[in-house]
Design an enzyme around this catalytic site. Structure first.
Site, PDB file in Angstrom:
ATOM      1  N   HIS A  82       6.821  16.599  -1.143  1.00 39.55           N
ATOM      2  CA  HIS A  82       8.157  16.648  -1.577  1.00 39.55           C
ATOM      3  C   HIS A  82       8.934  17.074  -0.275  1.00 39.55           C
ATOM      4  O   HIS A  82       9.922  16.510   0.426  1.00 39.55           O
ATOM      5  CB  HIS A  82       8.547  17.565  -2.618  1.00 39.55           C
ATOM      6  CG  HIS A  82       9.935  17.603  -3.161  1.00 39.55           C
ATOM      7  ND1 HIS A  82      10.235  17.524  -4.485  1.00 39.55           N
ATOM      8  CD2 HIS A  82      11.252  17.726  -2.630  1.00 39.55           C
ATOM      9  CE1 HIS A  82      11.718  17.529  -4.714  1.00 39.55           C
ATOM     10  NE2 HIS A  82      12.038  17.777  -3.582  1.00 39.55           N
ATOM     11  N   GLU A  91      18.276  21.837  -8.300  1.00 42.86           N
ATOM     12  CA  GLU A  91      17.458  23.024  -7.727  1.00 42.86           C
ATOM     13  C   GLU A  91      18.119  24.349  -7.606  1.00 42.86           C
ATOM     14  O   GLU A  91      17.599  25.181  -7.160  1.00 42.86           O
ATOM     15  CB  GLU A  91      16.846  22.792  -6.420  1.00 42.86           C
ATOM     16  CG  GLU A  91      16.235  21.339  -6.076  1.00 42.86           C
ATOM     17  CD  GLU A  91      14.791  20.915  -6.895  1.00 42.86           C
ATOM     18  OE1 GLU A  91      14.663  22.061  -7.778  1.00 42.86           O
ATOM     19  OE2 GLU A  91      14.410  20.203  -6.847  1.00 42.86           O
ATOM     20  N   HIS A  93      17.143  23.446   1.485  1.00 46.08           N
ATOM     21  CA  HIS A  93      16.080  22.327   1.167  1.00 46.08           C
ATOM     22  C   HIS A  93      16.156  21.249   1.811  1.00 46.08           C
ATOM     23  O   HIS A  93      17.405  20.841   1.506  1.00 46.08           O
ATOM     24  CB  HIS A  93      15.876  22.450  -0.516  1.00 46.08           C
ATOM     25  CG  HIS A  93      14.958  21.591  -0.924  1.00 46.08           C
ATOM     26  ND1 HIS A  93      13.499  21.143  -0.566  1.00 46.08           N
ATOM     27  CD2 HIS A  93      15.116  20.411  -1.669  1.00 46.08           C
ATOM     28  CE1 HIS A  93      13.227  20.435  -1.199  1.00 46.08           C
ATOM     29  NE2 HIS A  93      14.143  19.792  -1.890  1.00 46.08           N
ATOM     30  N   GLU A 145       6.837  27.758  21.119  1.00 47.78           N
ATOM     31  CA  GLU A 145       7.868  28.446  20.289  1.00 47.78           C
ATOM     32  C   GLU A 145       7.424  28.748  19.062  1.00 47.78           C
ATOM     33  O   GLU A 145       8.299  29.562  18.290  1.00 47.78           O
ATOM     34  CB  GLU A 145       9.206  27.686  20.361  1.00 47.78           C
ATOM     35  CG  GLU A 145       9.712  27.318  21.754  1.00 47.78           C
ATOM     36  CD  GLU A 145      10.475  28.567  22.235  1.00 47.78           C
ATOM     37  OE1 GLU A 145      11.511  28.701  21.599  1.00 47.78           O
ATOM     38  OE2 GLU A 145      10.236  29.279  23.282  1.00 47.78           O
ATOM     39  N   HIS A 187      14.036  17.157   2.971  1.00 48.21           N
ATOM     40  CA  HIS A 187      12.728  16.248   2.852  1.00 48.21           C
ATOM     41  C   HIS A 187      12.310  15.968   4.511  1.00 48.21           C
ATOM     42  O   HIS A 187      12.634  14.583   4.700  1.00 48.21           O
ATOM     43  CB  HIS A 187      13.016  15.000   2.220  1.00 48.21           C
ATOM     44  CG  HIS A 187      13.472  15.568   0.559  1.00 48.21           C
ATOM     45  ND1 HIS A 187      14.106  14.622  -0.172  1.00 48.21           N
ATOM     46  CD2 HIS A 187      13.416  16.515   0.146  1.00 48.21           C
ATOM     47  CE1 HIS A 187      14.556  15.173  -1.228  1.00 48.21           C
ATOM     48  NE2 HIS A 187      13.993  16.432  -1.207  1.00 48.21           N
TER      49      HIS A 187
HETATM   50  O1  2HA Z   1      18.220  17.117  -5.544  1.00 51.46           O
HETATM   51  O2  2HA Z   1      16.258  17.341  -3.244  1.00 51.46           O
HETATM   52  O3  2HA Z   1      14.596  18.284  -4.894  1.00 51.46           O
HETATM   53  C1  2HA Z   1      17.664  16.608  -4.591  1.00 51.46           C
HETATM   54  C2  2HA Z   1      16.457  17.262  -4.180  1.00 51.46           C
HETATM   55  C3  2HA Z   1      15.655  17.755  -5.404  1.00 51.46           C
HETATM   56 ZN    ZN Z   2      14.184  17.880  -2.684  1.00 53.21          ZN
END
Ligand code: 2HA
Ligand code: ZN
Length: 270
Positions: A210, A116, A139, A169, A141
């Protein structure tokens, strides 16, 4: 030259990846982080003229020419960063208008930066244009944000308003709200361009089905943003199927704006 394993930026990165793994936000190789560093910070711990390898990026970000980033590696597990930082992390300098990166430390098994990387570098450029103090793109998940993208409208105003209503909050922590990208193929320049566009108006960008991107002036700030949004999403997923009896009203949100000196995203409150 000081030992890079003692650098505050490295110990903070290790703590953050470990913490994120422990929150369950970064299964397997999920998630990636990039941290902007100054040449002064870097040169205390590593010779900036000793280039180990040059890694092509496949995109351009002329705004970032000459900038240094500590970044997580592609295919690498957040779980393992603490045990082998030199394999799982890399320190790079962006050159050639973003088309190449000089590896100065790390990725010692021959690896390279996260898949990414386009989204990270393009988002840094976008956030720096809005806030010159921005240093982190993160980033992950997180379960409840992810779950929410299956059952809630992806309209940015509606998504943001729901999160704001889930904890008092929220509007204080992210008055700029949350932008949302509909499902796109990850790891591409296209999703990088689309995410960076969304980063111009908010520090949180949801990738539907995602995960989530956060931006901040340091690792704590980016982490705290994601943590707060994820908590709100958790409350939503606990109550969405139940009759709603109470909420935080727009009138109450306006009281929070005044008390905490924040301004909600234009047009998002009645
Ligand atoms: O590489 O989260 O979006 C791991 C990720 C890709
Ligand atoms: Zn990811």
């Amino acid at each position: 030259m000081k030992d890079i394993l003692t650098a505050p930026f490295l110990t903070e990165m290790i703590r953050t990846t470990t913490n994120m793994y422990n929150h369950g936000w970064d299964e397997r190789n999920g998630g990636n982080i990039s941290l902007l560093l100054t040449e002064n910070e870097v040169s205390e711990y590593c010779d900036v003229n000793k280039v180990l390898r040059v890694i092509p990026t496949g995109f351009k970000t002329p705004e970032l020419d000459g900038k240094y980033f500590l970044v997580t590696g592609t295919g690498k597990y957040f779980k393992n960063v603490q045990y082998n930082p030199d394999i799982n992390l890399g320190l790079v300098k962006i050159i050639d208008e973003g088309e190449n990166a000089e590896l100065l430390w790390g990725f010692s098994d021959g690896g390279k930066f996260t898949s990414e990387f386009p989204t990270h570098m393009m988002s840094h450029a976008a956030r720096l244009a809005v806030n010159p103090d921005n240093k982190v793109i993160m980033h992950c998940h997180p379960n409840n944000i992810l779950a929410m993208t299956y059952v809630h409208s992806l309209d940015e105003k509606e998504f943001t308003r729901t999160l704001w209503q889930m904890c008092t909050e929220c509007i204080i922590v992210f008055p700029d709200g949350v932008n949302v990208l509909k499902w796109m193929l990850c790891g591409t320049n296209e999703i990088g361009i689309a995410t960076a566009e969304k980063m111009k108006t908010a520090r949180l960008v949801v990738w539907a089905q995602h995960g989530l991107y956060g931006a901040g002036a340091d690792l704590d700030e980016a982490f705290g943003l994601i943590e707060t949004a994820e908590k709100a999403a958790e409350i939503y997923m606990k109550i969405a199927h139940l009759p709603l009896i109470n909420t935080i009203t727009d009138e109450q949100m306006h009281l929070l704006e005044v008390r905490f000196n924040v301004k909600a995203r234009e047009g998002y409150l009645k």
